[in-house]
Design an enzyme around this catalytic site. Sequence first.
Site, PDB file in Angstrom:
ATOM      1  N   LYS A   1       0.843  -1.210   0.000  1.00 37.76           N
ATOM      2  CA  LYS A   1       0.000   0.000   0.000  1.00 37.76           C
ATOM      3  C   LYS A   1       0.878   1.260   0.000  1.00 37.76           C
ATOM      4  O   LYS A   1       0.690   2.160  -0.805  1.00 37.76           O
ATOM      5  CB  LYS A   1      -0.915   0.025   1.238  1.00 37.76           C
ATOM      6  CG  LYS A   1      -1.838  -1.175   1.347  1.00 37.76           C
ATOM      7  CD  LYS A   1      -2.737  -1.092   2.574  1.00 37.76           C
ATOM      8  CE  LYS A   1      -2.014  -1.139   3.904  1.00 37.76           C
ATOM      9  NZ  LYS A   1      -1.303  -2.407   4.186  1.00 37.76           N
TER      10      LYS A   1
ATOM     11  N   ARG B   1      11.263  -0.748  10.965  1.00 36.50           N
ATOM     12  CA  ARG B   1      10.139  -0.453  11.858  1.00 36.50           C
ATOM     13  C   ARG B   1      10.140  -1.420  13.026  1.00 36.50           C
ATOM     14  O   ARG B   1      10.421  -2.594  12.856  1.00 36.50           O
ATOM     15  CB  ARG B   1       8.811  -0.585  11.090  1.00 36.50           C
ATOM     16  CG  ARG B   1       8.367   0.710  10.458  1.00 36.50           C
ATOM     17  CD  ARG B   1       7.237   0.554   9.508  1.00 36.50           C
ATOM     18  NE  ARG B   1       6.125  -0.256   9.993  1.00 36.50           N
ATOM     19  CZ  ARG B   1       5.017  -0.468   9.291  1.00 36.50           C
ATOM     20  NH1 ARG B   1       4.888   0.076   8.097  1.00 36.50           N
ATOM     21  NH2 ARG B   1       4.048  -1.205   9.767  1.00 36.50           N
TER      22      ARG B   1
ATOM     23  N   ARG C   1      11.669  -5.140   5.052  1.00 38.59           N
ATOM     24  CA  ARG C   1      11.440  -3.713   4.729  1.00 38.59           C
ATOM     25  C   ARG C   1      12.413  -2.809   5.485  1.00 38.59           C
ATOM     26  O   ARG C   1      12.702  -3.016   6.663  1.00 38.59           O
ATOM     27  CB  ARG C   1      10.012  -3.318   5.115  1.00 38.59           C
ATOM     28  CG  ARG C   1       9.786  -1.803   5.032  1.00 38.59           C
ATOM     29  CD  ARG C   1       8.356  -1.391   5.212  1.00 38.59           C
ATOM     30  NE  ARG C   1       7.645  -2.174   6.176  1.00 38.59           N
ATOM     31  CZ  ARG C   1       6.332  -2.371   6.149  1.00 38.59           C
ATOM     32  NH1 ARG C   1       5.595  -1.845   5.206  1.00 38.59           N
ATOM     33  NH2 ARG C   1       5.763  -3.098   7.070  1.00 38.59           N
TER      34      ARG C   1
ATOM     35  N   ARG D   1      -0.188  -9.368  13.425  1.00 35.19           N
ATOM     36  CA  ARG D   1      -0.675  -8.310  12.513  1.00 35.19           C
ATOM     37  C   ARG D   1      -1.620  -8.900  11.467  1.00 35.19           C
ATOM     38  O   ARG D   1      -2.620  -8.292  11.121  1.00 35.19           O
ATOM     39  CB  ARG D   1       0.517  -7.596  11.859  1.00 35.19           C
ATOM     40  CG  ARG D   1       1.242  -6.694  12.857  1.00 35.19           C
ATOM     41  CD  ARG D   1       2.546  -6.172  12.310  1.00 35.19           C
ATOM     42  NE  ARG D   1       2.387  -5.349  11.126  1.00 35.19           N
ATOM     43  CZ  ARG D   1       3.407  -4.923  10.393  1.00 35.19           C
ATOM     44  NH1 ARG D   1       4.643  -5.225  10.747  1.00 35.19           N
ATOM     45  NH2 ARG D   1       3.192  -4.180   9.331  1.00 35.19           N
TER      46      ARG D   1
HETATM   47  P1  AP5 Z   1       4.826  -1.516   1.850  1.00 33.31           P
HETATM   48  O1  AP5 Z   1       4.458  -0.749   0.615  1.00 33.31           O
HETATM   49  O2  AP5 Z   1       5.551  -0.795   2.916  1.00 33.31           O
HETATM   50  O3  AP5 Z   1       3.541  -2.297   2.424  1.00 33.31           O
HETATM   51  P2  AP5 Z   1       2.244  -1.786   3.187  1.00 33.31           P
HETATM   52  O4  AP5 Z   1       1.062  -2.416   2.521  1.00 33.31           O
HETATM   53  O5  AP5 Z   1       2.261  -0.304   3.320  1.00 33.31           O
HETATM   54  O6  AP5 Z   1       2.448  -2.530   4.545  1.00 33.31           O
HETATM   55  P3  AP5 Z   1       2.427  -1.993   6.066  1.00 33.31           P
HETATM   56  O7  AP5 Z   1       3.178  -3.004   6.876  1.00 33.31           O
HETATM   57  O8  AP5 Z   1       2.838  -0.572   6.145  1.00 33.31           O
HETATM   58  O9  AP5 Z   1       0.936  -2.129   6.382  1.00 33.31           O
HETATM   59  P4  AP5 Z   1       0.347  -2.225   7.770  1.00 33.31           P
HETATM   60  O10 AP5 Z   1      -1.055  -2.073   7.360  1.00 33.31           O
HETATM   61  O11 AP5 Z   1       0.662  -3.409   8.575  1.00 33.31           O
HETATM   62  O12 AP5 Z   1       1.102  -1.084   8.609  1.00 33.31           O
HETATM   63  P5  AP5 Z   1       0.686   0.402   9.008  1.00 33.31           P
HETATM   64  O13 AP5 Z   1       1.891   1.216   9.009  1.00 33.31           O
HETATM   65  O14 AP5 Z   1      -0.494   0.838   8.222  1.00 33.31           O
HETATM   66  O15 AP5 Z   1       5.683  -2.782   1.346  1.00 33.31           O
HETATM   67  C1  AP5 Z   1       6.221  -3.703   2.277  1.00 33.31           C
HETATM   68  C2  AP5 Z   1       7.614  -4.153   1.797  1.00 33.31           C
HETATM   69  O16 AP5 Z   1       7.457  -4.912   0.585  1.00 33.31           O
HETATM   70  C3  AP5 Z   1       8.572  -3.007   1.451  1.00 33.31           C
HETATM   71  O17 AP5 Z   1       9.856  -3.320   1.865  1.00 33.31           O
HETATM   72  C4  AP5 Z   1       8.500  -2.881  -0.078  1.00 33.31           C
HETATM   73  O18 AP5 Z   1       9.725  -2.430  -0.629  1.00 33.31           O
HETATM   74  C5  AP5 Z   1       8.205  -4.329  -0.476  1.00 33.31           C
HETATM   75  N1  AP5 Z   1       7.364  -4.408  -1.671  1.00 33.31           N
HETATM   76  C6  AP5 Z   1       6.347  -3.573  -2.028  1.00 33.31           C
HETATM   77  N2  AP5 Z   1       5.801  -3.960  -3.200  1.00 33.31           N
HETATM   78  C7  AP5 Z   1       6.487  -5.069  -3.585  1.00 33.31           C
HETATM   79  C8  AP5 Z   1       6.411  -5.955  -4.709  1.00 33.31           C
HETATM   80  N3  AP5 Z   1       5.511  -5.760  -5.678  1.00 33.31           N
HETATM   81  N4  AP5 Z   1       7.265  -7.002  -4.761  1.00 33.31           N
HETATM   82  C9  AP5 Z   1       8.192  -7.205  -3.783  1.00 33.31           C
HETATM   83  N5  AP5 Z   1       8.330  -6.396  -2.702  1.00 33.31           N
HETATM   84  C10 AP5 Z   1       7.477  -5.358  -2.601  1.00 33.31           C
HETATM   85  O19 AP5 Z   1       0.160   0.188  10.513  1.00 33.31           O
HETATM   86  C11 AP5 Z   1       1.057  -0.109  11.556  1.00 33.31           C
HETATM   87  C12 AP5 Z   1       0.285  -0.214  12.871  1.00 33.31           C
HETATM   88  O20 AP5 Z   1      -0.345   1.045  13.170  1.00 33.31           O
HETATM   89  C13 AP5 Z   1      -0.862  -1.226  12.904  1.00 33.31           C
HETATM   90  O21 AP5 Z   1      -0.408  -2.533  13.217  1.00 33.31           O
HETATM   91  C14 AP5 Z   1      -1.761  -0.646  14.010  1.00 33.31           C
HETATM   92  O22 AP5 Z   1      -1.253  -0.939  15.285  1.00 33.31           O
HETATM   93  C15 AP5 Z   1      -1.632   0.843  13.785  1.00 33.31           C
HETATM   94  N6  AP5 Z   1      -2.664   1.390  12.875  1.00 33.31           N
HETATM   95  C16 AP5 Z   1      -2.484   1.881  11.624  1.00 33.31           C
HETATM   96  N7  AP5 Z   1      -3.635   2.298  11.099  1.00 33.31           N
HETATM   97  C17 AP5 Z   1      -4.588   2.075  12.032  1.00 33.31           C
HETATM   98  C18 AP5 Z   1      -5.993   2.285  12.072  1.00 33.31           C
HETATM   99  N8  AP5 Z   1      -6.664   2.823  11.055  1.00 33.31           N
HETATM  100  N9  AP5 Z   1      -6.666   1.941  13.208  1.00 33.31           N
HETATM  101  C19 AP5 Z   1      -6.018   1.411  14.269  1.00 33.31           C
HETATM  102  N10 AP5 Z   1      -4.676   1.171  14.283  1.00 33.31           N
HETATM  103  C20 AP5 Z   1      -3.971   1.505  13.175  1.00 33.31           C
HETATM  104 MG    MG Z   2       2.449   1.014   4.909  1.00 36.81          MG
END
Ligand code: AP5
Ligand code: MG
Length: 222
Positions: free
Chosen positions: A13, A162, A127, A173
Amino acid sequence: MRILFLGAPGAGKGTQCKRLAAKLNLPHLSSGDLLREAVKQGTPAGVAAKGFMDKGQLVTDAILIDMFRERLSGPSCANGFILDGFPRNIAQAKALDLLLEELKAQLNCVINLEVDDSLLSDRITGRRTCGNKGCAQVFHVKFAPPKKEGICDDCGAELTQRSDDKEDLVAARLKTYREQTEPLIEYYGGKGNLQTVGGEGDPDEIFEAIMTTLNTNCLIKK
Ligand code: AP5
Ligand code: MG
């Protein structure tokens, strides 16, 4: 243009939203990035959020709803936005519906990035993110390595891992995602603006598929 991204942790994402935001000149609002910044600054929201994030659980809805209400109502989002990570459960989605109603706006497109579970753990644990807030470029030790190990290609700052990107937190997660976030696929499917895009393979090709979807099914204007 108002776009929302859904997808499991590590689905890509952040990677795709960053590109899309640059292409469409729209703000990219990542709930995770906003929360991590709040934790770093030690704000009351950050202090409250940290314990949940460290366990791979969702942070209290009210914190996220307030955070997004403030941003979405602001001038930087007047022409649209890209949401990444919010909403993350049905209660947050309903709160977003109300907020959009107040703003007399609607989501043009909800994109669900689909990736098989077997790929997610490697993506998450490998990552690395640029520590410079203004840059925050995302890399991967195997799939998107920087030219110089540990250093951001774009701005030269140090790359960091992270604190929740550890093997032992991945399962928690994913469980949180399955139980609380995945139901949003049906929620937005029922509203008729959900598009599914495959998130496996070359990130450039995935980006092209997203652009094609937006152009064909969501009628973007730029
Ligand atoms: P990346 O693009 O970083 O993936 P992402 O989908 O953004 O994954 P996240 O881990 O950020 O999602 P998340 O939902 O768990 O975390 P968030 O920060 O939102 O890609 C991942 C890796 O893969 C990278 O290294 C990239 O280079 C690689 N990659 C990308 N595309 C690729 C491809 N095509 N092929 C190969 N490699 C690839 O949330 C973190 C925490 O915050 C949550 O656990 C929760 O505690 C809290 N939180 C966040 N939002 C909320 C909410 N709305 N409500 C309550 N708690 C929340
Ligand atoms: Mg993300």
